[in-house]
Enzyme design. Structure first.
Site, PDB file in Angstrom:
ATOM      1  N   ASP A  81       0.811  -1.209   0.000  1.00 12.91           N
ATOM      2  CA  ASP A  81       0.000   0.000   0.000  1.00 12.91           C
ATOM      3  C   ASP A  81       0.850   1.266   0.000  1.00 12.91           C
ATOM      4  OD1 ASP A  81       0.752  -0.699   2.683  1.00 12.91           O
ATOM      5  OD2 ASP A  81      -0.635   0.826   3.414  1.00 12.91           O
ATOM      6  N   GLU A 142      -0.090  -1.277   5.577  1.00 13.04           N
ATOM      7  CA  GLU A 142       0.997  -0.958   6.501  1.00 13.04           C
ATOM      8  C   GLU A 142       0.963   0.502   6.901  1.00 13.04           C
ATOM      9  OE1 GLU A 142       5.134   0.364   7.596  1.00 13.04           O
ATOM     10  OE2 GLU A 142       3.796   1.043   5.994  1.00 13.04           O
TER      11      GLU A 142
END
Length: 382
Positions: A81, A142
């Site tokens: 991400d 994350e």
């Protein structure tokens, strides 16, 4: 060994990946692209169900590569991400760096790490290099609290050591990183008209200000920090605010110090709220506190003398990269892995000014990261 790394191929891969939108909770497209590549390289892949807990559109991507020798499995990990704004990235390639066009972040955090991992796997396959069993974890979410690694299905991993590729320079390896507690508070006072009846109100903002004023914040000591980062509340300038919300944190490399700091922050809030009481027309009103203090992830603490650290530093020397162990002030997936018994230390992969529109990739540093990671993997067969 490191001379086999193909810098041009890495750059092409990186540019392709940053063009795939993958803001937190929306990583499915890049995950499917990576799954296709991993299978092409000979891996068995699986997605876990982390998305059912995170609210995202896909889980963590786990891949297994059988080893050519009987050795313990080794983990390589990066997150898929990016922060916002990360849609429609238009990379601009310079002589030594890559940037975005300035309207979005670049996504070097952490597509540079993913690129380096893919290059390691390609070189291993192309050159039929001996290596231990490899486990790849490409995590989700994350950037919004390490949610992917927190909710990863650890039954899918057997490795007890590894590398997380998710920081700036490959010349450092993170051996210490703090544990973090989130401090979330709602203070409820008593609303009243600020012009007509201010004496009948309990200002929640004033109570919050008194609590914050009493707190030790900022750099507490060489291992500990604390911060109140968000304050929200009130409805209008002419209303004594009846409710305010605070969001803060405390971090420390020392768990006892972390507990001490969060207890201090709790005490400041409780004392300020307890003092806020008012009798209005014969009725006693007492301010209220709703407080949540949550340990978000464990601290990472691996001695610089640990054999795992020494082997990484030695591999770096072979790859022409001088690595030193460092302490970080932030958390990463490596913290969560460490809490699950996996020493997966964080090495830099060339990102710079992450989380900003000025983010860039240092092409040489990304290449050096791949060289180090490759050397670490092949050295595991010795």
């Amino acid at each position: 060994m490191h001379s086999k790394i193909n810098e041009k191929r890495m750059l092409d891969t990186f540019v392709e990946l940053v063009k795939i939108d993958s803001e937190s909770l929306a990583e499915k497209n890049i995950a499917l692209r990576l799954e296709k590549e991993l299978k092409k390289l000979g891996a068995k892949t699986v997605f876990d169900n982390a998305h059912k807990k995170t609210g995202g559109n896909c889980g963590n991507l786990i891949a297994r590569f059988p080893g050519t020798v009987k050795k313990p499995a080794f983990l390589l990990s990066s997150h898929m991400d990016t922060v916002k704004p990360g849609k429609g990235v238009k990379p601009k390639i310079g002589r030594t760096t890559v940037t975005s066009d300035g309207t979005t972040i670049l996504g070097a955090d952490c597509k540079s790490g993913i690129t380096a991992i893919l290059e390691v796997l390609r070189v291993l396959k192309e050159n039929r290099l001996p290596h231990p069993p490899l486990e790849i974890a490409f995590t989700v979410s994350e950037e919004i609290g390490l949610l992917g690694s927190k909710n990863l299905d650890y039954s899918l991993l057997t490795a007890k050591e590894g590398l997380v590729l998710d920081s700036e320079t490959p010349e450092t390896i993170t051996v210490k990183a703090p544990s973090t507690c989130m401090v979330k508070a709602a203070i409820r006072g008593l609303a009243a008209h600020a012009g007509m009846l201010p004496e009948e109100g309990i200002s929640a903002i004033k109570v919050a200000a008194e609590a914050i004023h009493a707190m030790k914040l900022g750099r507490i000591d060489f291992e500990t920090t604390a911060n109140i980062g968000v304050i929200s509340g009130g409805n209008a300038r002419n209303i004594v605010p009846g409710e305010v919300h605070l969001l803060g944190e405390a971090r420390s490399h020392n768990i006892k110090k972390l507990d001490r700091q969060t207890k201090h922050m709790r005490a400041c809030l409780e004392k300020a709220v307890k003092r806020a009481r008012l009798k209005v027309r014969g009725k006693l009103h007492q301010a209220q506190l709703d407080l949540q203090i949550t340990r978000e992830y464990p601290n990472l603490d691996v001695p610089a003398t640990d054999a795992c650290v020494k082997t990484i530093i030695a591999a770096g020397a072979k790859a022409g990269v001088k690595i030193k162990p460092v302490a970080s002030g932030g958390g990463a997936d490596s913290n969560v892995y460490f809490g699950h018994g996996i020493k997966a230390l964080d090495i830099g992969c060339g990102m710079g000014k992450a989380h900003s529109l000025e983010e860039y990739l240092d092409i040489r540093a990304m290449t050096d990261c791949a060289k180090v990671a490759l050397q670490v993997v092949v050295d595991r067969v010795e």
